[in-house]
Design an enzyme around this catalytic site. Sequence first.
Site, PDB file in Angstrom:
ATOM      1  N   LEU A  28      38.874  30.971  51.825  1.00 47.06           N
ATOM      2  CA  LEU A  28      39.150  32.314  52.139  1.00 47.06           C
ATOM      3  C   LEU A  28      38.205  33.299  51.296  1.00 47.06           C
ATOM      4  CD1 LEU A  28      43.020  32.086  51.243  1.00 47.06           C
ATOM      5  CD2 LEU A  28      42.089  32.492  53.288  1.00 47.06           C
ATOM      6  N   GLY A  29      37.759  33.089  50.164  1.00 49.50           N
ATOM      7  CA  GLY A  29      36.852  33.686  49.240  1.00 49.50           C
ATOM      8  C   GLY A  29      35.971  32.843  48.209  1.00 49.50           C
ATOM      9  N   GLY A  31      33.926  33.744  44.351  1.00 48.75           N
ATOM     10  CA  GLY A  31      33.547  34.510  43.440  1.00 48.75           C
ATOM     11  C   GLY A  31      32.496  33.691  42.414  1.00 48.75           C
ATOM     12  N   VAL A  36      38.299  30.417  46.353  1.00 51.30           N
ATOM     13  CA  VAL A  36      39.865  30.462  46.904  1.00 51.30           C
ATOM     14  C   VAL A  36      39.866  29.803  48.302  1.00 51.30           C
ATOM     15  CG1 VAL A  36      41.728  31.994  47.276  1.00 51.30           C
ATOM     16  CG2 VAL A  36      40.099  32.451  45.565  1.00 51.30           C
ATOM     17  N   LYS A  51      43.180  28.914  44.020  1.00 60.70           N
ATOM     18  CA  LYS A  51      41.964  29.145  43.369  1.00 60.70           C
ATOM     19  C   LYS A  51      41.311  28.079  42.757  1.00 60.70           C
ATOM     20  CE  LYS A  51      39.673  32.679  40.836  1.00 60.70           C
ATOM     21  NZ  LYS A  51      39.712  34.149  40.853  1.00 60.70           N
ATOM     22  N   ASP A 140      38.563  43.370  36.871  1.00 61.46           N
ATOM     23  CA  ASP A 140      37.519  43.227  38.008  1.00 61.46           C
ATOM     24  C   ASP A 140      38.294  43.760  39.247  1.00 61.46           C
ATOM     25  OD1 ASP A 140      35.311  42.317  39.338  1.00 61.46           O
ATOM     26  OD2 ASP A 140      35.882  40.049  39.560  1.00 61.46           O
TER      27      ASP A 140
HETATM   28  N1  ADE Z   1      41.732  35.794  48.691  1.00 66.35           N
HETATM   29  C1  ADE Z   1      41.781  35.576  47.461  1.00 66.35           C
HETATM   30  N2  ADE Z   1      43.057  35.422  46.887  1.00 66.35           N
HETATM   31  C2  ADE Z   1      43.677  35.420  48.177  1.00 66.35           C
HETATM   32  C3  ADE Z   1      45.065  35.223  48.322  1.00 66.35           C
HETATM   33  N3  ADE Z   1      45.883  35.214  47.406  1.00 66.35           N
HETATM   34  N4  ADE Z   1      45.755  35.320  49.324  1.00 66.35           N
HETATM   35  C4  ADE Z   1      44.771  35.379  50.582  1.00 66.35           C
HETATM   36  N5  ADE Z   1      43.389  35.280  50.373  1.00 66.35           N
HETATM   37  C5  ADE Z   1      42.817  35.612  49.208  1.00 66.35           C
END
Ligand code: ADE
Length: 323
Positions: A28-29, A31, A36, A51, A140
Amino acid sequence: MKEDSEYWVAESIKDVNFDQKYTMGSELGRGASAVVYCCTHKETQKNWAVKKIVKRPQSRVFTTEIKLLLGLQHENVVRMKEVFETKANIHMILEFAAGGELFDRIVERGSYSERDAAAAFRQIIQGLKYLHENNVIHRDLKPENLLYLTKDEESILKIADFGLSKMITPNIMKMSICGTPSYSAPELLEGKMYDYSADMWSSGVILFILIGGYEPFYAPTDEKIFARILRNQWKFDSPFWDNISSNCKDLVSALLVRDPAKRMSAPEVLKQHWVMGIAAKEEQIVGATERLKSFNARRKLKGAANAVLMATSVMKVSSKAED
Ligand code: ADE
């Protein structure tokens, strides 16, 4: 939130493995210190975010901090469900915010008013007020961390990714600041003592972008952005701000204040008529969506490049520590 009530157990770090209870999904992402992913709870088939933090050798997770984060519960704050720790990794199971980022939604919607911006901003500040009351400083706060819970138009907005920076090492923290200096308070950039007011500065930057559609401290390089922040060099440029209400401008001016002690606090912000939606204009902000669209595109491009750079630096720091 009936279905969740049994779920939210403030358990401490688990012996059970993440893989025993969850199936890992897509990314999803990313850092400086973590990635994540989406994941599915095997027993209930419910989706969560996870995470994954790769631990540095010898690093310890502070159980008391994790317990504090597990105990947090507010509708504008992404909930942490449970945490798994192994020798190599930490997996934090988080509420899955499926509605996407605030700025993406605004751009998709096409047009918006000060009142729409105030409604989103109010939720951010409600979340911050709760975190601050619970002695958590986000440190952040940035657009990537402002997520809608669902795709629904009326969805709640949530703050994600708070309170984790104390658990990661100073080196990684510095890299994370280098990744996005645009939202960092001047005292953080200077390496000085900071408190809750650092988050209020970041909220001021976000509010400026929400209304103006561009960054208050924009400059072509990170060094120049740093310099502008340290000098508190920003203004309400014409023509973009000409038709914006003075209540809104007063609020931005009360947040982007160089002296942290003089910055407006979250409870004070919530008392402002503009934030309550009373003094916020209902007509469309001309050109803001178009500007926000190009700001978003630039931000995502920079974010992707930074993630690669930071992941490489983290690997270097980790391998040095192993030597
Ligand atoms: N990206 C970072 N944290 C997230 C979350 N809790 N739900 C969906 N996308 C995310």
